[in-house]
Design a protein around this motif. Structure first.
Motif, short mmCIF file in Angstrom:
data_model
loop_
_atom_site.label_atom_id
_atom_site.label_comp_id
_atom_site.label_asym_id
_atom_site.label_seq_id
_atom_site.Cartn_x
_atom_site.Cartn_y
_atom_site.Cartn_z
N ALA A 72 4.30 180.04 37.78
CA ALA A 72 4.57 178.62 37.52
C ALA A 72 4.02 178.26 36.14
N LYS A 73 4.71 177.35 35.46
CA LYS A 73 4.35 177.05 34.06
C LYS A 73 2.88 176.64 33.87
N PRO A 74 2.33 175.76 34.73
CA PRO A 74 0.92 175.39 34.51
C PRO A 74 -0.01 176.60 34.59
N MET A 75 0.31 177.56 35.47
CA MET A 75 -0.52 178.77 35.57
C MET A 75 -0.29 179.67 34.36
N ASP A 76 0.95 179.79 33.96
CA ASP A 76 1.28 180.62 32.79
C ASP A 76 0.57 180.06 31.54
N ASP A 77 0.64 178.77 31.37
CA ASP A 77 -0.01 178.13 30.21
C ASP A 77 -1.52 178.37 30.26
N PHE A 78 -2.09 178.23 31.44
CA PHE A 78 -3.53 178.44 31.61
C PHE A 78 -3.93 179.87 31.24
N LEU A 79 -3.20 180.83 31.80
CA LEU A 79 -3.54 182.25 31.55
C LEU A 79 -3.43 182.57 30.06
N LYS A 80 -2.40 182.03 29.45
CA LYS A 80 -2.19 182.30 28.02
C LYS A 80 -3.28 181.66 27.17
N SER A 81 -3.67 180.45 27.52
CA SER A 81 -4.68 179.80 26.69
C SER A 81 -6.03 180.48 26.85
N LYS A 82 -6.35 180.94 28.07
CA LYS A 82 -7.63 181.68 28.24
C LYS A 82 -7.58 182.98 27.46
N LEU A 83 -6.45 183.67 27.52
CA LEU A 83 -6.36 184.95 26.82
C LEU A 83 -6.53 184.76 25.31
N ALA A 84 -6.00 183.64 24.79
CA ALA A 84 -6.15 183.38 23.36
C ALA A 84 -7.63 183.23 23.00
N VAL A 85 -8.39 182.60 23.89
CA VAL A 85 -9.83 182.44 23.65
C VAL A 85 -10.51 183.81 23.63
N TYR A 86 -10.18 184.65 24.61
CA TYR A 86 -10.84 185.97 24.69
C TYR A 86 -10.40 186.87 23.53
N ARG A 87 -9.17 186.68 23.09
CA ARG A 87 -8.71 187.47 21.92
C ARG A 87 -9.56 187.09 20.71
N LYS A 88 -9.78 185.80 20.53
CA LYS A 88 -10.57 185.31 19.40
C LYS A 88 -12.01 185.84 19.46
N GLN A 89 -12.50 185.95 20.70
CA GLN A 89 -13.89 186.43 20.88
C GLN A 89 -14.00 187.95 20.75
N GLY A 90 -12.87 188.63 20.60
CA GLY A 90 -12.91 190.10 20.47
C GLY A 90 -13.01 190.82 21.80
N SER A 91 -12.64 190.15 22.89
CA SER A 91 -12.75 190.77 24.22
C SER A 91 -11.56 191.65 24.58
N ILE A 92 -10.51 191.63 23.74
CA ILE A 92 -9.36 192.50 24.02
C ILE A 92 -9.49 193.71 23.10
N LYS A 93 -9.84 194.83 23.70
CA LYS A 93 -10.14 196.02 22.90
C LYS A 93 -9.11 197.11 23.16
N PRO A 94 -8.89 197.99 22.18
CA PRO A 94 -7.96 199.10 22.41
C PRO A 94 -8.36 199.88 23.66
N SER A 95 -7.42 200.25 24.44
CA SER A 95 -7.59 200.99 25.70
C SER A 95 -8.20 200.14 26.83
N ALA A 96 -8.48 198.89 26.55
CA ALA A 96 -8.98 197.96 27.57
C ALA A 96 -10.08 198.57 28.44
N PRO A 97 -11.25 198.91 27.82
CA PRO A 97 -12.33 199.48 28.63
C PRO A 97 -12.77 198.53 29.73
N LYS A 98 -13.13 199.11 30.89
CA LYS A 98 -13.58 198.29 32.03
C LYS A 98 -14.93 197.66 31.74
N VAL A 99 -15.09 196.42 32.14
CA VAL A 99 -16.38 195.74 32.06
C VAL A 99 -17.01 195.81 33.45
N ALA A 100 -18.19 196.41 33.53
CA ALA A 100 -18.80 196.64 34.85
C ALA A 100 -18.99 195.33 35.60
N GLY A 101 -18.63 195.34 36.87
CA GLY A 101 -18.93 194.20 37.74
C GLY A 101 -17.99 193.01 37.61
#
Ligand SMILES: Cc1cc2nc3c(=O)[nH]c(=O)nc-3n(C[C@H](O)[C@H](O)[C@H](O)COP(=O)(O)O)c2cc1C
Length: 178
Positions: free
Chosen positions: A64-93
């Motif tokens: 649904a659009k409100p969920m899609d918009d939410f997920l995208k906006s959060k991902l943009a924040v994490y991208r800015k913070q450098g949380s999206i890394k090559p190979s997407a290493p697992k974060v424990a816990g």
């Protein structure tokens, strides 16, 4: 105490019922639970929780659009913070659970799996372990035809009390894995 965040969007109540059943299961298993709609969750940080659950209906086999918009906006924040890394290493816990309600009137569960697969990527990209994707068959409120003559048969009253009880028990099991 382990913590869980549930973010869901629901137009006709099905996804909300599932979200509440998950919440009950988590609470019975001793988790501290926050439950929010996308509009209330703009400032949440997924990394503050041991388990993040997101739920959406399938709308034209997309979130649904409100969920899609939410997920995208959060991902943009994490991208800015450098949380999206090559190979997407697992974060424990850090864990996620995806849930999708759908009616499958035309092609059945194939109308729901793209939604779950799409939503899980937002978590795998930041290193969360996606514990599961749940697909919950649900009445198509407002369309008798789609609730009785579709690929999934007569789905009126779904999710039933029994379906919701099972979801609650499954949620308890997931909580016990944390
Ligand atoms: C505009 C609209 C489009 C929908 N598209 C689909 C679809 O493509 N596939 C599907 O399985 N269900 C579809 N549905 C049914 C909903 O996904 C299903 O009834 C869901 O459980 C509704 O969740 P809610 O009660 O939380 O809003 C659609 C419903 C609406 C209102």
């Amino acid at each position: 105490m382990k913590t869980a965040l549930i973010v869901y969007w629901s137009q006709t109540g099905n996804t909300e019922k599932v979200a509440q059943a998950i919440k009950q299961g988590f609470e019975e298993a001793g988790l501290n639970v926050a439950i929010k709609k996308p509009a209330e969750a703009a400032s949440v940080d997924y990394f503050d929780y041991d388990l993040v659950c997101v739920g959406s209906p399938s709308i034209s086999w997309h979130p649904a659009k409100p969920m899609d918009d939410f997920l995208k906006s959060k991902l943009a924040v994490y991208r800015k913070q450098g949380s999206i890394k090559p190979s997407a290493p697992k974060v424990a816990g850090k864990n996620a659970l995806i849930f999708v309600t759908y009616s499958g009137p035309h092609t059945g569960i194939n109308e729901a799996t793209p939604v779950g697969k799409d939503m899980r990527q937002y978590f795998e990209h930041i290193g969360f372990t996606v514990i599961d994707e749940w697909y919950i068959l649900s009445e198509f409120h407002g369309s008798l035809e789609n609730s009785t003559k579709g690929r999934m048969g007569d789905i009126r009253e779904k999710p039933t009390k029994e379906d919701l009880q099972k979801i609650k028990e499954d949620a308890k099991r997931i909580a016990s894995l944390l």
